[in-house]
Design a protein around this motif. Structure first.
Motif, PDB file in Angstrom:
ATOM      1  N   SER A   1      10.223   2.450  -3.398  1.00 40.91           N
ATOM      2  CA  SER A   1       9.262   2.614  -4.489  1.00 40.91           C
ATOM      3  C   SER A   1       9.885   3.552  -5.515  1.00 40.91           C
ATOM      4  O   SER A   1      10.254   4.677  -5.190  1.00 40.91           O
ATOM      5  N   PHE A   2      10.003   3.071  -6.751  1.00 38.43           N
ATOM      6  CA  PHE A   2      10.756   3.808  -7.754  1.00 38.43           C
ATOM      7  C   PHE A   2       9.914   4.892  -8.417  1.00 38.43           C
ATOM      8  O   PHE A   2       8.707   4.731  -8.607  1.00 38.43           O
ATOM      9  N   PRO A   3      10.552   5.991  -8.819  1.00 42.54           N
ATOM     10  CA  PRO A   3       9.830   7.061  -9.520  1.00 42.54           C
ATOM     11  C   PRO A   3       9.284   6.557 -10.856  1.00 42.54           C
ATOM     12  O   PRO A   3       9.858   5.675 -11.486  1.00 42.54           O
ATOM     13  N   THR A   4       8.164   7.131 -11.286  1.00 40.47           N
ATOM     14  CA  THR A   4       7.572   6.767 -12.562  1.00 40.47           C
ATOM     15  C   THR A   4       6.929   7.996 -13.180  1.00 40.47           C
ATOM     16  O   THR A   4       6.507   8.907 -12.466  1.00 40.47           O
ATOM     17  N   ILE A   5       6.852   7.999 -14.505  1.00 41.41           N
ATOM     18  CA  ILE A   5       6.190   9.114 -15.186  1.00 41.41           C
ATOM     19  C   ILE A   5       4.867   8.675 -15.797  1.00 41.41           C
ATOM     20  O   ILE A   5       4.179   9.464 -16.418  1.00 41.41           O
ATOM     21  N   SER A   6       4.499   7.410 -15.613  1.00 41.02           N
ATOM     22  CA  SER A   6       3.266   6.876 -16.187  1.00 41.02           C
ATOM     23  C   SER A   6       2.353   6.373 -15.078  1.00 41.02           C
ATOM     24  O   SER A   6       2.810   5.708 -14.144  1.00 41.02           O
ATOM     25  N   SER A   7       1.065   6.634 -15.200  1.00 48.05           N
ATOM     26  CA  SER A   7       0.098   6.158 -14.214  1.00 48.05           C
ATOM     27  C   SER A   7      -0.117   4.655 -14.318  1.00 48.05           C
ATOM     28  O   SER A   7      -0.690   4.045 -13.412  1.00 48.05           O
ATOM     29  N   ARG A   8       0.338   4.035 -15.416  1.00 44.20           N
ATOM     30  CA  ARG A   8       0.128   2.594 -15.612  1.00 44.20           C
ATOM     31  C   ARG A   8       1.292   1.745 -15.128  1.00 44.20           C
ATOM     32  O   ARG A   8       1.179   0.523 -15.080  1.00 44.20           O
ATOM     33  N   THR A   9       2.402   2.365 -14.788  1.00 46.26           N
ATOM     34  CA  THR A   9       3.574   1.590 -14.382  1.00 46.26           C
ATOM     35  C   THR A   9       3.853   1.747 -12.890  1.00 46.26           C
ATOM     36  O   THR A   9       3.526   2.760 -12.287  1.00 46.26           O
ATOM     37  N   LYS A  10       4.460   0.724 -12.303  1.00 47.22           N
ATOM     38  CA  LYS A  10       4.918   0.808 -10.924  1.00 47.22           C
ATOM     39  C   LYS A  10       5.994  -0.221 -10.695  1.00 47.22           C
ATOM     40  O   LYS A  10       5.883  -1.366 -11.120  1.00 47.22           O
TER      41      LYS A  10
ATOM     42  N   ARG B   1       0.835  -1.199   0.000  1.00 49.92           N
ATOM     43  CA  ARG B   1       0.000   0.000   0.000  1.00 49.92           C
ATOM     44  C   ARG B   1       0.869   1.248   0.000  1.00 49.92           C
ATOM     45  O   ARG B   1       0.620   2.190  -0.750  1.00 49.92           O
ATOM     46  N   TRP B   2       1.902   1.229   0.829  1.00 54.53           N
ATOM     47  CA  TRP B   2       2.782   2.408   0.890  1.00 54.53           C
ATOM     48  C   TRP B   2       3.448   2.648  -0.462  1.00 54.53           C
ATOM     49  O   TRP B   2       3.504   3.785  -0.947  1.00 54.53           O
ATOM     50  N   SER B   3       3.967   1.594  -1.081  1.00 57.77           N
ATOM     51  CA  SER B   3       4.716   1.762  -2.334  1.00 57.77           C
ATOM     52  C   SER B   3       3.836   2.255  -3.471  1.00 57.77           C
ATOM     53  O   SER B   3       4.300   2.952  -4.365  1.00 57.77           O
ATOM     54  N   LEU B   4       2.548   1.898  -3.458  1.00 59.44           N
ATOM     55  CA  LEU B   4       1.645   2.349  -4.511  1.00 59.44           C
ATOM     56  C   LEU B   4       1.298   3.824  -4.374  1.00 59.44           C
ATOM     57  O   LEU B   4       0.945   4.487  -5.351  1.00 59.44           O
ATOM     58  N   GLU B   5       1.415   4.350  -3.171  1.00 60.22           N
ATOM     59  CA  GLU B   5       1.012   5.731  -2.910  1.00 60.22           C
ATOM     60  C   GLU B   5       2.183   6.685  -2.743  1.00 60.22           C
ATOM     61  O   GLU B   5       1.983   7.896  -2.625  1.00 60.22           O
ATOM     62  N   ASN B   6       3.411   6.137  -2.739  1.00 56.80           N
ATOM     63  CA  ASN B   6       4.574   6.966  -2.440  1.00 56.80           C
ATOM     64  C   ASN B   6       5.748   6.619  -3.345  1.00 56.80           C
ATOM     65  O   ASN B   6       5.761   5.595  -4.022  1.00 56.80           O
ATOM     66  N   THR B   7       6.742   7.483  -3.325  1.00 57.03           N
ATOM     67  CA  THR B   7       8.007   7.258  -4.022  1.00 57.03           C
ATOM     68  C   THR B   7       9.137   7.492  -3.028  1.00 57.03           C
ATOM     69  O   THR B   7       9.070   8.399  -2.206  1.00 57.03           O
ATOM     70  N   GLY B   8      10.183   6.663  -3.114  1.00 53.21           N
ATOM     71  CA  GLY B   8      11.310   6.814  -2.205  1.00 53.21           C
ATOM     72  C   GLY B   8      11.497   5.575  -1.361  1.00 53.21           C
ATOM     73  O   GLY B   8      11.057   4.484  -1.735  1.00 53.21           O
ATOM     74  N   ALA B   9      12.141   5.731  -0.207  1.00 52.74           N
ATOM     75  CA  ALA B   9      12.436   4.604   0.672  1.00 52.74           C
ATOM     76  C   ALA B   9      11.664   4.733   1.974  1.00 52.74           C
ATOM     77  O   ALA B   9      11.449   5.832   2.476  1.00 52.74           O
ATOM     78  N   CYS B  10      11.240   3.581   2.516  1.00 52.50           N
ATOM     79  CA  CYS B  10      10.457   3.585   3.746  1.00 52.50           C
ATOM     80  C   CYS B  10      10.866   2.418   4.642  1.00 52.50           C
ATOM     81  O   CYS B  10      10.950   1.273   4.191  1.00 52.50           O
ATOM     82  N   SER B  11      11.104   2.725   5.906  1.00 55.01           N
ATOM     83  CA  SER B  11      11.395   1.710   6.911  1.00 55.01           C
ATOM     84  C   SER B  11      10.158   0.868   7.176  1.00 55.01           C
ATOM     85  O   SER B  11       9.035   1.373   7.199  1.00 55.01           O
ATOM     86  N   TRP B  12      10.374  -0.428   7.442  1.00 48.85           N
ATOM     87  CA  TRP B  12       9.239  -1.287   7.761  1.00 48.85           C
ATOM     88  C   TRP B  12       8.645  -0.972   9.127  1.00 48.85           C
ATOM     89  O   TRP B  12       7.601  -1.535   9.484  1.00 48.85           O
ATOM     90  N   SER B  13       9.269  -0.083   9.864  1.00 48.54           N
ATOM     91  CA  SER B  13       8.664   0.358  11.123  1.00 48.54           C
ATOM     92  C   SER B  13       7.323   1.031  10.849  1.00 48.54           C
ATOM     93  O   SER B  13       6.423   1.012  11.699  1.00 48.54           O
ATOM     94  N   TRP B  14       7.162   1.608   9.668  1.00 47.40           N
ATOM     95  CA  TRP B  14       5.892   2.231   9.269  1.00 47.40           C
ATOM     96  C   TRP B  14       4.767   1.208   9.324  1.00 47.40           C
ATOM     97  O   TRP B  14       3.681   1.486   9.863  1.00 47.40           O
TER      98      TRP B  14
END
Length: 247
Positions: A125-134, A79-92
């Motif tokens: 979660s990697f940056p993207t320029i398309s709404s269809r890619t992740k 869920r986090w990766s679909l809504e965000n870009t960058g790195a996130c600790s699993w503490s979240w």
């Protein structure tokens, strides 16, 4: 650092790149990785799992259940990766579970991960320029490391780790990958390539020295292999999956 970046950017195959990358990440304490990418994301779906690119060095028992039973889609970090870009600790995710701020499906994934020793790590979660890619990568820490240990590693080396994973991601997208249930034959690839070059059915029949009916047959089989309805969709999907214009 420069030697490693040079090695992965010069990799000629996914096997070579993935071997180097998993070895390097393990040296930083992350010995189990799952990389995933899709070109077919919509608001309510990531598309057909058979169209995913997935690379991992997790145990087969873990992967069979995580993907085979669809747990991947309900993971809190997903869920986090679909809504965000960058790195996130699993503490979240751990904090959300502790507060009860998760769905029953998400809680089931958290419990499964706990059972399988997938308890500490980071997700990028990697940056993207398309709404269809992740694209994203889940980096699981070695058994015995706590999330606090991992957060300390990230505090020291997180910038390098995020950068190198982004470079690996971009390189992966440029390399051929065989989707097990989306493999085109040499002739199916050839006729789709000619369609992409603007040739008509009659043109292609002349070029490959076959009848128009035979060309139509190859296009139909290509559509079936790619699970699409039209040749235009087949051409687009084959391009996304790196199945055509291959050396």
């Amino acid at each position: 650092m420069l030697d490693y970046i040079e090695a992965i950017t010069n990799a000629r195959s996914l096997e070579e790149l993935w071997s180097r990358h998993t070895e390097r990440m393990a040296a930083y304490g992350f010995d189990r990785l799952i990389y995933g990418y899709t070109n077919f994301r919509t608001n309510g779906s990531l598309g057909d799992i058979e169209d995913f690119m997935v690379l991992s060095n997790h145990d087969r028992a873990y992967l069979d259940k995580f993907f085979g039973e669809g747990l991947y889609f309900n993971g809190p970090m997903m869920r986090w990766s679909l809504e965000n870009t960058g790195a996130c600790s699993w503490s979240w995710a751990r904090e959300r579970v502790a507060r009860g701020n998760v769905t029953p499906e998400e809680r089931a994934v958290a419990e499964f991960n706990e059972e399988m020793g997938v308890t500490a790590g980071y997700t990028i979660s990697f940056p993207t320029i398309s709404s269809r890619t992740k694209g994203a990568i889940a980096m699981t820490a070695k058994r015995g490391l706590t999330q606090n240990d991992v957060d300390e590693i990230w505090e020291k080396d997180g910038r390098f780790l995020e950068l190198t994973n982004n470079i690996a991601h971009l390189k992966i997208l440029s390399l051929p990958y065989e989707y097990p249930n989306r493999v085109l034959t040499k002739r199916q690839r050839e006729v789709l390539e000619w369609v992409g070059d603007g040739k008509t059915i009659q043109d292609i029949a002349t070029l490959i020295e076959r009848t128009p009916a035979t060309v139509e047959k190859h296009l139909r089989l290509a559509r079936e292999a790619l699970n699409v309805e039209t040749t235009a969709q087949a051409l687009l999907k084959a391009s996304f999956l790196n199945q055509i214009y291959r050396p």
